[in-house]
Design a protein around this motif. Sequence first.
Motif, PDB file in Angstrom:
ATOM      1  N   TYR A  40      61.955  12.129  -7.267  1.00 52.19           N
ATOM      2  CA  TYR A  40      60.997  12.188  -8.372  1.00 52.19           C
ATOM      3  C   TYR A  40      61.636  11.811  -9.705  1.00 52.19           C
ATOM      4  N   PHE A  41      62.919  12.059  -9.838  1.00 55.76           N
ATOM      5  CA  PHE A  41      63.619  11.629 -11.046  1.00 55.76           C
ATOM      6  C   PHE A  41      63.575  10.105 -11.157  1.00 55.76           C
ATOM      7  N   LEU A  42      63.826   9.424 -10.054  1.00 53.96           N
ATOM      8  CA  LEU A  42      63.767   7.962 -10.042  1.00 53.96           C
ATOM      9  C   LEU A  42      62.344   7.475 -10.289  1.00 53.96           C
ATOM     10  N   GLN A  43      61.375   8.138  -9.681  1.00 49.62           N
ATOM     11  CA  GLN A  43      59.981   7.735  -9.859  1.00 49.62           C
ATOM     12  C   GLN A  43      59.530   7.891 -11.309  1.00 49.62           C
ATOM     13  N   SER A  44      60.129   8.824 -12.023  1.00 49.22           N
ATOM     14  CA  SER A  44      59.752   9.011 -13.425  1.00 49.22           C
ATOM     15  C   SER A  44      60.136   7.808 -14.279  1.00 49.22           C
ATOM     16  N   PHE A  45      61.067   6.983 -13.798  1.00 46.69           N
ATOM     17  CA  PHE A  45      61.465   5.770 -14.514  1.00 46.69           C
ATOM     18  C   PHE A  45      60.730   4.532 -14.008  1.00 46.69           C
ATOM     19  N   THR A  46      60.544   4.444 -12.703  1.00 54.92           N
ATOM     20  CA  THR A  46      59.968   3.229 -12.125  1.00 54.92           C
ATOM     21  C   THR A  46      58.453   3.304 -11.979  1.00 54.92           C
ATOM     22  N   GLY A  47      57.916   4.518 -11.853  1.00 58.83           N
ATOM     23  CA  GLY A  47      56.488   4.674 -11.617  1.00 58.83           C
ATOM     24  C   GLY A  47      56.086   4.339 -10.199  1.00 58.83           C
ATOM     25  N   GLN A  48      57.067   4.114  -9.328  1.00 57.83           N
ATOM     26  CA  GLN A  48      56.780   3.677  -7.969  1.00 57.83           C
ATOM     27  C   GLN A  48      57.250   4.716  -6.953  1.00 57.83           C
ATOM     28  N   LYS A  49      56.388   5.011  -6.004  1.00 58.10           N
ATOM     29  CA  LYS A  49      56.775   5.896  -4.912  1.00 58.10           C
ATOM     30  C   LYS A  49      57.650   5.121  -3.937  1.00 58.10           C
ATOM     31  N   GLN A 132      44.254   7.053 -29.243  1.00 55.75           N
ATOM     32  CA  GLN A 132      43.874   5.786 -28.621  1.00 55.75           C
ATOM     33  C   GLN A 132      44.772   5.441 -27.436  1.00 55.75           C
ATOM     34  N   VAL A 133      46.035   5.856 -27.511  1.00 56.12           N
ATOM     35  CA  VAL A 133      46.986   5.543 -26.441  1.00 56.12           C
ATOM     36  C   VAL A 133      47.713   6.821 -26.038  1.00 56.12           C
ATOM     37  N   PRO A 134      47.473   7.327 -24.834  1.00 55.94           N
ATOM     38  CA  PRO A 134      48.204   8.512 -24.377  1.00 55.94           C
ATOM     39  C   PRO A 134      49.686   8.179 -24.214  1.00 55.94           C
ATOM     40  N   PHE A 135      50.537   9.044 -24.724  1.00 57.93           N
ATOM     41  CA  PHE A 135      51.974   8.807 -24.588  1.00 57.93           C
ATOM     42  C   PHE A 135      52.459   9.330 -23.245  1.00 57.93           C
ATOM     43  N   THR A 136      53.234   8.532 -22.555  1.00 60.28           N
ATOM     44  CA  THR A 136      53.811   8.951 -21.279  1.00 60.28           C
ATOM     45  C   THR A 136      55.159   8.284 -21.093  1.00 60.28           C
ATOM     46  N   GLN A 141      51.963   2.709 -11.761  1.00 61.03           N
ATOM     47  CA  GLN A 141      52.386   2.002 -10.557  1.00 61.03           C
ATOM     48  C   GLN A 141      51.714   0.639 -10.524  1.00 61.03           C
ATOM     49  N   ARG A 142      52.479  -0.375 -10.200  1.00 56.62           N
ATOM     50  CA  ARG A 142      51.934  -1.729 -10.215  1.00 56.62           C
ATOM     51  C   ARG A 142      52.327  -2.463  -8.946  1.00 56.62           C
ATOM     52  N   ASN A 143      51.556  -3.503  -8.637  1.00 56.51           N
ATOM     53  CA  ASN A 143      51.858  -4.320  -7.473  1.00 56.51           C
ATOM     54  C   ASN A 143      53.038  -5.226  -7.765  1.00 56.51           C
ATOM     55  N   ILE A 178      55.122  -9.550 -21.134  1.00 61.42           N
ATOM     56  CA  ILE A 178      53.992  -8.646 -20.928  1.00 61.42           C
ATOM     57  C   ILE A 178      54.325  -7.522 -19.954  1.00 61.42           C
ATOM     58  N   ASP A 179      55.555  -7.535 -19.405  1.00 63.76           N
ATOM     59  CA  ASP A 179      55.921  -6.542 -18.401  1.00 63.76           C
ATOM     60  C   ASP A 179      55.765  -5.126 -18.941  1.00 63.76           C
ATOM     61  N   ASP A 180      56.201  -4.902 -20.174  1.00 61.91           N
ATOM     62  CA  ASP A 180      56.130  -3.568 -20.761  1.00 61.91           C
ATOM     63  C   ASP A 180      54.687  -3.127 -20.957  1.00 61.91           C
ATOM     64  N   SER A 181      53.818  -4.064 -21.358  1.00 64.24           N
ATOM     65  CA  SER A 181      52.418  -3.705 -21.580  1.00 64.24           C
ATOM     66  C   SER A 181      51.698  -3.427 -20.267  1.00 64.24           C
ATOM     67  N   ILE A 182      52.201  -3.991 -19.164  1.00 65.02           N
ATOM     68  CA  ILE A 182      51.614  -3.710 -17.856  1.00 65.02           C
ATOM     69  C   ILE A 182      52.024  -2.322 -17.387  1.00 65.02           C
ATOM     70  N   LYS A 183      53.305  -2.009 -17.539  1.00 65.46           N
ATOM     71  CA  LYS A 183      53.803  -0.706 -17.101  1.00 65.46           C
ATOM     72  C   LYS A 183      53.285   0.422 -17.986  1.00 65.46           C
ATOM     73  N   PHE A 184      53.106   0.113 -19.278  1.00 64.29           N
ATOM     74  CA  PHE A 184      52.643   1.122 -20.227  1.00 64.29           C
ATOM     75  C   PHE A 184      51.469   0.550 -21.018  1.00 64.29           C
TER      76      PHE A 184
END
Length: 232
Positions: A40-49, A132-136, A141-143, A178-184
């Motif tokens: 879960y520590f790793l997932q908190s950075f990548t957003g990927q299971k 307007q933008v929730p902070f996280t 998770q993305r394809n 645009i990678d950052d805007s996709i992830k966040f």
Amino acid sequence: MTIRTRIHGFTSWTNMRLTPFDHSLSNVLMDLLRGTNMKYFLQSFTGQKNDKFTSFDDMTKEQLQTRIKWMLNELKSNKIIPNDVYLDTRLFAIRSSKHVFDLLWKLVCHDIYFLWTRIDFLSNPDEAILVQVPFTWVPVQRNEKKKINPEISQLSGFAFIQDALKEEGEMGDEEEKIDDSIKFPGSDLMKNFSLRNLEIHHVPSPKACIIQMINIQLRTVAEGKRIVFTVS
């Protein structure tokens, strides 16, 4: 700084990272490689299971080293840490404080830069703008990115191949932007509030970033505007 102080500091930061997953550690040095904490520590950075990361309990040292290598590769492929970062997996697996803390500090620096690019937005006094933008901290998770593989006929010639490769390179650069805007989602809106130069090539040191953020926060209140925080 004593090792106990470092343990307390890194443990608190790690627990902040693990909060969305209802996990917490008592001692990051001892607990990170236990159970599903690393998963879960790793997932908190990548957003990927990642199904490769299960419980670390009852694993041999060799199995731990293998999963630490996987973890390092995941962090690099998701651009959390640079590709040239080296980690002695054997010493990390036996919980060498130097090697564990060295990696954790690189991840802390990632979070410092992450917050530094958004601090102007987060310091905005207008609540209507803030919501307007929730902070996280955790990316969505993305394809996987689709690789461009154009079909080239025998009559296309070398010029067509060059054009195709050029187009692929340009699209790769655009994906990078645009990678950052996709992830966040909403990160562009956050960054647009900054009057500072946020180009990655001009990012200050982590220490300088922290000082900048403190001064930005100080300017949000009347008393703070009379203070300029510096560190010699």
